[in-house]
Design an enzyme around this catalytic site. Sequence first.
Site, PDB file in Angstrom:
ATOM      1  CB  VAL A 118      -0.910   0.029   1.237  1.00  0.00           C
ATOM      2  CG1 VAL A 118      -1.838   1.232   1.182  1.00  0.00           C
ATOM      3  CG2 VAL A 118      -1.706  -1.259   1.344  1.00  0.00           C
ATOM      4  CB  CYS A 201       4.844  -8.422  22.812  1.00  0.00           C
ATOM      5  SG  CYS A 201       4.882  -9.614  24.162  1.00  0.00           S
ATOM      6  CB  ALA A 346      -1.419 -11.925  19.032  1.00  0.00           C
ATOM      7  CB  CYS A 379       1.618  -9.641  28.525  1.00  0.00           C
ATOM      8  SG  CYS A 379       3.389  -9.782  28.237  1.00  0.00           S
TER       9      CYS A 379
END
Length: 450
Positions: A118, A201, A346, A379
């Site tokens: 993109v 993270c 995630a 986490c």
Amino acid sequence: MAAIGVALSCSCLRPGVWLLKPGAHTMSSLGLHTAARCAAKDYYEVLVLGGGCGGISMSARMKRKVGAENVAVVEPSKTHYYQPLWTLVGAGAKQLETSARPTESVMPKGVEWIKSRVMALDPDKNCIRLENDVKVSYKYLIIALGISLHYEKIKGLPEGFHHPKIGSNYSVHTVEKTWKALQDFKEGNAIFTFPNTPVKCAGAPQKIMYLSEAYLRKTGKRPKANILFNTSLGVIFGVKKYADALTEIIKERNITVNYKRNLVEVRADKQEAVFENLDKPGVTEVHQYEMLHVTPPMGPPDVLINSPVSDEIGWVDVNKETLQHKKYPNVFGIGDCTNLPTSKTAAAVAAQSGVLDKTISLVMKNQLPTKKYDGYTSCPLVTGYNKVILAEFDYDAQPLETFPIDQSKERITMYHMKADMMPFLYWNALLKGYWGGPAPIRKLMHLGLK
């Protein structure tokens, strides 16, 4: 099995800008999806930017909603990585190849894979521009472009990685260098860093520290090792309950934490790391190292900086509860590229995907979104080769735990969830659009009280 999903964390999203730009992949003869260098069509009902876990998960959900032929994903990388595993790869507990699969194998069947980058977004005209000035229009746009790594913002990197004694679990090209540096450790300082930027993270920089300390104890080298965690932050962790537990572990294992220290230069030929004291701008200190683990500065992808869809920094500007864009109602964001005020993991993407699915469904019906994202993220703080503290929390940095136990304690069961169960859930549930976070399980475990 679904209950295990609470531990999914540490963004597995798209590769960063340096060392992580694999080229296009050849079209599969199995016909799993349509693969093309440029878009096969110039219009899609749903266009997804990014083929990380947020983009793939949402494309799978949108396929079920509008049909595969009406969905396209823009993603140049030929390989999809489950990056949460890299913490264990860097410590020698997992093999790098187990974290990778061809992008074509995770792309939902029938969905168009546009293998291009993109270059620009034009939300006022409902279109984007790809390489070679190809334009693609959309009715609905989902932005899932991840976060970019900027090793080059540290003087002496990335070229310093050609020297021994230095590694980074954040790149596919340097994670195995971490394990080599750990194995080759003889005597001196083992330094682990945390940059002065948002990161994906946020627990990972210290996870490898605990694992390294455990490895050095196991191999009898710990008495000769001085372990330092030099962090730009002023606290060890942003949630007090887990910070208190980590502080005790740090004391027990004789680890030195230097707060407000930002890595600004690596002199790899001399094995020296230079840190700026953020409390005294311009004042630097030099540390000799026998092992150095670098967490790079990070930021929004270049295409989002100064984009109409982004805030002043470059993050996609979305409503923090619905994930709908604040200005363009047919544009949505998910994951690390957004300005959602929660940790970029995630696990957060999983929870966001369920909310965003509901949001888009209602928008498609010309109704107002009602489902609200509470900022849930997770986490799994790996503190040893068989120990994990499972941190789960919300927008307010308050614990939002799934299990009716004290999750601030180190547990073997949580380690196996992280190391063994989560990869299965990732590949088989999250990427297929069937996992939207542990909220239903949390309610069940706490008898509906949470």
